[in-house]
Scaffold this active site. Structure first.
Site, PDB file in Angstrom:
ATOM      1  N   CYS A   1      32.553  41.491  39.144  1.00 26.65           N
ATOM      2  CA  CYS A   1      33.472  41.725  38.024  1.00 26.65           C
ATOM      3  C   CYS A   1      33.402  40.566  37.023  1.00 26.65           C
ATOM      4  O   CYS A   1      33.842  39.453  37.322  1.00 26.65           O
ATOM      5  CB  CYS A   1      34.888  41.884  38.595  1.00 26.65           C
ATOM      6  SG  CYS A   1      36.209  41.803  37.392  1.00 26.65           S
TER       7      CYS A   1
ATOM      8  N   CYS B   1      36.728  39.045  36.001  1.00 22.56           N
ATOM      9  CA  CYS B   1      37.266  38.259  37.133  1.00 22.56           C
ATOM     10  C   CYS B   1      36.699  36.844  37.096  1.00 22.56           C
ATOM     11  O   CYS B   1      37.412  35.874  37.335  1.00 22.56           O
ATOM     12  CB  CYS B   1      36.915  38.909  38.467  1.00 22.56           C
ATOM     13  SG  CYS B   1      37.617  40.543  38.714  1.00 22.56           S
TER      14      CYS B   1
END
Length: 105
Positions: A30, A33
């Site tokens: 991600c 993230c």
């Protein structure tokens, strides 16, 4: 510094904590993230007395991610007294995150 938490340690580390816990639900693939992770680490370092900060890899801890309905990451949840007290979905710059967390830091 934040701590990695697993399905096995989530209850003890997060739900039974005597102070609020910011949980960063993330995954290695991600991009957002990875952007928010250093910000979460800074907030952890600057607020160690008021807030515990942990990270949960949603790929490796499906039980916890599923229990809390994590469908979008990064998802930042603040737990207080074993309950979800705040939910922040998506990456944000540090000032915005600090503003969102102002009740806890």
């Amino acid at each position: 510094m934040s701590t990695e938490v697993t399905d096995a340690t989530f209850e003890e580390t997060v739900l039974k904590s005597d102070k609020p816990v910011l949980v960063d639900f993330w995954a290695p693939w991600c991009g957002p993230c990875r952007m928010v992770s250093p910000i979460v680490d800074q907030i952890a370092e600057e607020n160690t007395e008021k807030l515990n900060v942990v990270k949960v890899n949603t790929d490796e801890n499906l039980e916890t991610a599923s229990k809390y309905g994590i469908t979008s990451i990064p998802a930042l949840y603040v737990f207080k007294d074993g309950e979800v007290a705040k939910t922040i979905i998506g990456a944000r710059p540090k000032p915005a995150l600090e503003d969102e967390l102002s009740d806890f830091i």
